[in-house]
Design a protein around this motif. Structure first.
Motif, PDB file in Angstrom:
ATOM      1  N   GLY A   1     -59.593   6.946  58.513  1.00 38.52           N
ATOM      2  CA  GLY A   1     -59.052   6.484  57.226  1.00 38.52           C
ATOM      3  C   GLY A   1     -57.665   7.076  56.996  1.00 38.52           C
TER       4      GLY A   1
ATOM      5  N   THR B   1     -54.753   6.009  57.204  1.00 40.28           N
ATOM      6  CA  THR B   1     -53.735   5.206  56.530  1.00 40.28           C
ATOM      7  C   THR B   1     -54.138   4.904  55.089  1.00 40.28           C
ATOM      8  N   GLY B   2     -55.315   5.398  54.686  1.00 46.97           N
ATOM      9  CA  GLY B   2     -55.805   5.124  53.335  1.00 46.97           C
ATOM     10  C   GLY B   2     -55.248   6.130  52.334  1.00 46.97           C
ATOM     11  N   LYS B   3     -55.697   5.988  51.088  1.00 46.75           N
ATOM     12  CA  LYS B   3     -55.132   6.822  50.017  1.00 46.75           C
ATOM     13  C   LYS B   3     -55.371   8.309  50.282  1.00 46.75           C
ATOM     14  N   THR B   4     -56.618   8.675  50.554  1.00 48.88           N
ATOM     15  CA  THR B   4     -56.941  10.088  50.729  1.00 48.88           C
ATOM     16  C   THR B   4     -56.447  10.584  52.084  1.00 48.88           C
TER      17      THR B   4
ATOM     18  N   SER C   1     -56.493   4.392  62.906  1.00 52.26           N
ATOM     19  CA  SER C   1     -56.320   3.156  62.145  1.00 52.26           C
ATOM     20  C   SER C   1     -56.645   1.968  63.048  1.00 52.26           C
ATOM     21  N   ARG C   2     -57.084   0.871  62.427  1.00 51.14           N
ATOM     22  CA  ARG C   2     -57.286  -0.352  63.229  1.00 51.14           C
ATOM     23  C   ARG C   2     -55.940  -0.931  63.672  1.00 51.14           C
TER      24      ARG C   2
ATOM     25  N   ASP D   1     -61.590   1.853  65.412  1.00 53.59           N
ATOM     26  CA  ASP D   1     -62.316   0.889  64.578  1.00 53.59           C
ATOM     27  C   ASP D   1     -63.781   1.300  64.595  1.00 53.59           C
ATOM     28  N   TRP D   2     -64.348   1.520  63.416  1.00 53.48           N
ATOM     29  CA  TRP D   2     -65.776   1.883  63.379  1.00 53.48           C
ATOM     30  C   TRP D   2     -66.613   0.848  64.122  1.00 53.48           C
TER      31      TRP D   2
ATOM     32  N   LEU E   1     -65.826  12.470  53.719  1.00 48.59           N
ATOM     33  CA  LEU E   1     -65.504  12.011  52.376  1.00 48.59           C
ATOM     34  C   LEU E   1     -66.690  11.197  51.873  1.00 48.59           C
TER      35      LEU E   1
ATOM     36  N   ALA F   1     -67.149  13.317  46.270  1.00 51.28           N
ATOM     37  CA  ALA F   1     -66.016  13.088  45.366  1.00 51.28           C
ATOM     38  C   ALA F   1     -66.434  12.207  44.193  1.00 51.28           C
ATOM     39  N   SER F   2     -65.935  12.567  43.024  1.00 55.78           N
ATOM     40  CA  SER F   2     -66.164  11.764  41.828  1.00 55.78           C
ATOM     41  C   SER F   2     -65.260  10.525  41.867  1.00 55.78           C
TER      42      SER F   2
ATOM     43  N   PHE G   1     -62.312   7.953  41.678  1.00 55.92           N
ATOM     44  CA  PHE G   1     -60.893   8.218  41.938  1.00 55.92           C
ATOM     45  C   PHE G   1     -60.025   7.729  40.765  1.00 55.92           C
TER      46      PHE G   1
ATOM     47  N   ASN H   1     -58.332   4.397  41.277  1.00 50.81           N
ATOM     48  CA  ASN H   1     -58.967   3.104  40.998  1.00 50.81           C
ATOM     49  C   ASN H   1     -58.232   2.359  39.877  1.00 50.81           C
TER      50      ASN H   1
HETATM   51  N1  LIG Z   1     -62.906   4.841  44.830  1.00 54.90           N
HETATM   52  C1  LIG Z   1     -63.702   5.797  44.381  1.00 54.90           C
HETATM   53  O1  LIG Z   1     -63.834   6.002  43.173  1.00 54.90           O
HETATM   54  C2  LIG Z   1     -64.471   6.632  45.367  1.00 54.90           C
HETATM   55  C3  LIG Z   1     -65.218   7.722  44.898  1.00 54.90           C
HETATM   56  C4  LIG Z   1     -65.897   8.535  45.826  1.00 54.90           C
HETATM   57  C5  LIG Z   1     -65.836   8.245  47.172  1.00 54.90           C
HETATM   58  N2  LIG Z   1     -65.118   7.164  47.608  1.00 54.90           N
HETATM   59  C6  LIG Z   1     -65.075   6.870  49.050  1.00 54.90           C
HETATM   60  O2  LIG Z   1     -63.758   6.970  49.518  1.00 54.90           O
HETATM   61  C7  LIG Z   1     -63.642   6.172  50.693  1.00 54.90           C
HETATM   62  C8  LIG Z   1     -62.325   5.422  50.674  1.00 54.90           C
HETATM   63  O3  LIG Z   1     -61.272   6.361  50.705  1.00 54.90           O
HETATM   64  P1  LIG Z   1     -59.776   5.909  50.345  1.00 54.90           P
HETATM   65  O4  LIG Z   1     -59.794   5.227  49.001  1.00 54.90           O
HETATM   66  O5  LIG Z   1     -58.898   7.057  50.560  1.00 54.90           O
HETATM   67  O6  LIG Z   1     -59.519   4.794  51.457  1.00 54.90           O
HETATM   68  P2  LIG Z   1     -58.684   3.450  51.288  1.00 54.90           P
HETATM   69  O7  LIG Z   1     -57.375   3.734  50.641  1.00 54.90           O
HETATM   70  O8  LIG Z   1     -59.585   2.405  50.707  1.00 54.90           O
HETATM   71  O9  LIG Z   1     -58.407   3.086  52.795  1.00 54.90           O
HETATM   72  C9  LIG Z   1     -59.463   2.753  53.674  1.00 54.90           C
HETATM   73  C10 LIG Z   1     -59.206   3.414  55.022  1.00 54.90           C
HETATM   74  O10 LIG Z   1     -60.304   3.089  55.880  1.00 54.90           O
HETATM   75  C11 LIG Z   1     -59.782   2.548  57.084  1.00 54.90           C
HETATM   76  N3  LIG Z   1     -60.708   1.529  57.588  1.00 54.90           N
HETATM   77  C12 LIG Z   1     -61.163   0.433  56.950  1.00 54.90           C
HETATM   78  N4  LIG Z   1     -62.003  -0.256  57.754  1.00 54.90           N
HETATM   79  C13 LIG Z   1     -62.053   0.434  58.928  1.00 54.90           C
HETATM   80  C14 LIG Z   1     -62.737   0.225  60.156  1.00 54.90           C
HETATM   81  N5  LIG Z   1     -63.536  -0.848  60.380  1.00 54.90           N
HETATM   82  N6  LIG Z   1     -62.579   1.142  61.145  1.00 54.90           N
HETATM   83  C15 LIG Z   1     -61.766   2.208  60.978  1.00 54.90           C
HETATM   84  N7  LIG Z   1     -61.083   2.454  59.828  1.00 54.90           N
HETATM   85  C16 LIG Z   1     -61.230   1.577  58.821  1.00 54.90           C
HETATM   86  C17 LIG Z   1     -58.438   1.947  56.734  1.00 54.90           C
HETATM   87  O11 LIG Z   1     -57.617   2.001  57.876  1.00 54.90           O
HETATM   88  P3  LIG Z   1     -56.910   0.731  58.550  1.00 54.90           P
HETATM   89  O12 LIG Z   1     -56.922  -0.393  57.567  1.00 54.90           O
HETATM   90  O13 LIG Z   1     -55.521   1.244  58.854  1.00 54.90           O
HETATM   91  O14 LIG Z   1     -57.723   0.486  59.773  1.00 54.90           O
HETATM   92  C18 LIG Z   1     -57.934   2.923  55.671  1.00 54.90           C
HETATM   93  O15 LIG Z   1     -57.271   4.013  56.279  1.00 54.90           O
HETATM   94  C19 LIG Z   1     -64.854   5.238  50.730  1.00 54.90           C
HETATM   95  O16 LIG Z   1     -65.730   5.648  51.750  1.00 54.90           O
HETATM   96  C20 LIG Z   1     -65.488   5.447  49.371  1.00 54.90           C
HETATM   97  O17 LIG Z   1     -66.893   5.336  49.415  1.00 54.90           O
HETATM   98  C21 LIG Z   1     -64.421   6.366  46.757  1.00 54.90           C
END
Ligand SMILES: NC(=O)c1ccc[n+]([C@@H]2O[C@H](COP(=O)([O-])OP(=O)(O)OC[C@H]3O[C@@H](n4cnc5c(N)ncnc54)[C@H](OP(=O)(O)O)[C@@H]3O)[C@@H](O)[C@H]2O)c1
Length: 282
Positions: free
Chosen positions: A8, A10-13, A32-33, A46-47, A96, A126-127, A129, A132
């Motif tokens: 993850g 490239t994602g927010k966290t 990253s994918r 890729d998962w 996470l 984590a609570s 975000f 969101n």
């Molecule tokens: N939003 C909330 O309130 C909250 C609260 C608690 C926990 N969470 C957890 O936080 C996590 C999301 O974190 P975030 O918001 O930081 O992420 P995010 O910004 O949504 O980004 C998602 C990340 O996952 C990667 N990803 C997506 N599909 C993938 C795949 N098939 N294989 C490999 N990588 C993949 C993406 O990478 P690429 O696109 O570059 O491949 C990207 O880096 C979730 O698991 C969620 O359950 C969220």
């Protein structure tokens, strides 16, 4: 070579964590994918494609694990990866996870249990975000477009956390894999818990744009999440979570961010002051 594989990344966290680890001089590998070709630390991962897992783990002794997003059943994709990580001697995995337990998603709990069971491996619960409230999250999209929050959570409160504080906490656990594993389980929240009404008021006061809160039922919420593109099972689970928030289940705060990083977590008011342009009427 040793270092941290950031799934993850490239994602927010994950992206915030990569910045913090680089600042601390810790080698990173960014999974990253669609890896950035210009970044020598980026790798395809890729998962859903286990053939990408071995190369991603090679030489890394620590992992930040963001499980497959928008899934109520992450374990089948992550379990083989964990097996490989154990075999290759990964000393620390920081998962996470979520403080909010999704209904009908026992495999997310089993995944956390498997991580916690390994010495030195830890779970961050984590609570909700703060991010969101920003696009492209459906909540942020609606506030931006219509000045409205639709919720089935009533006056229930959440200990909203800024993802940068999650990243800082993860960095503290990943910079030195020998320290601070504790019981392997960390509840991460912001400094206060707030209802959607409280958050709408904070945005209104800062931006001058009136943000309304419209109360809806969980069924309507699920339909709205589906319409925003979330998979049906995940949309239903998220809507049920709002019912739990209404009942007060998520009304809690912890001192974990301060304990791990030495700094208090960011307040919602600070988050709002940093993102005012996101919500101002155009
Ligand atoms: N939003 C909330 O309130 C909250 C609260 C608690 C926990 N969470 C957890 O936080 C996590 C999301 O974190 P975030 O918001 O930081 O992420 P995010 O910004 O949504 O980004 C998602 C990340 O996952 C990667 N990803 C997506 N599909 C993938 C795949 N098939 N294989 C490999 N990588 C993949 C993406 O990478 P690429 O696109 O570059 O491949 C990207 O880096 C979730 O698991 C969620 O359950 C969220």
């Amino acid at each position: 070579m040793t270092g941290v594989l950031v799934t993850g990344g490239t994602g927010k966290t994950g992206a915030a964590l990569v910045d913090q680890l680089r600042d601390a001089g810790v080698p990173v590998r960014i999974a990253s994918r669609h890896p950035a070709t210009a970044d020598p630390d980026a790798i395809r991962f890729d998962w859903a494609d286990p053939s990408t897992h071995e190369a991603a783990l090679r030489g890394m002794d620590r992992v930040f694990l963001v499980p497959p997003v928008e899934s109520v059943d992450p374990l089948p994709l992550v379990e083989p990866f964990l097996r490989r990580a154990r075999l290759s001697g990964v000393r620390r995995v920081v998962l996470l996870g979520s403080a909010i337990v999704l209904p009908n998603a026992p495999s997310a709990l089993e995944l956390a249990a498997q991580v916690r069971a390994e010495p030195g491996w830890v779970v961050l619960r984590a609570s909700g975000f703060m991010q969101n409230f920003l696009r492209p999250h459906p909540l942020g999209e609606r506030i931006h477009r219509l000045g409205e929050i639709r919720t089935a959570a009533g006056d229930g409160k959440v200990g909203w956390i800024d993802v940068r504080d999650i990243a800082a906490s993860a960095a503290a656990l990943l910079e030195d894999p020998e320290v601070r594993a504790g019981g392997g389980d960390f509840l991460l929240t912001g400094p206060e818990s707030l209802s959607y009404g409280d958050t709408a008021k904070a945005i209104t006061v800062h931006t001058g744009r009136r943000i309304r809160v419209r109360r809806i039922e969980p069924d309507e919420q699920a339909a709205a999440y589906r319409a925003a593109g979330l998979p049906a099972g995940f949309a239903a689970a998220l809507a049920t979570v709002e019912d739990g928030i209404r009942s007060g289940r998520e009304d809690r705060v912890s001192t974990t961010v301060l304990d791990l990083t030495g700094l208090p977590p960011r307040t919602f008011a600070r988050f709002v002051s940093e993102h005012g342009n996101e919500w101002r009427a155009k």
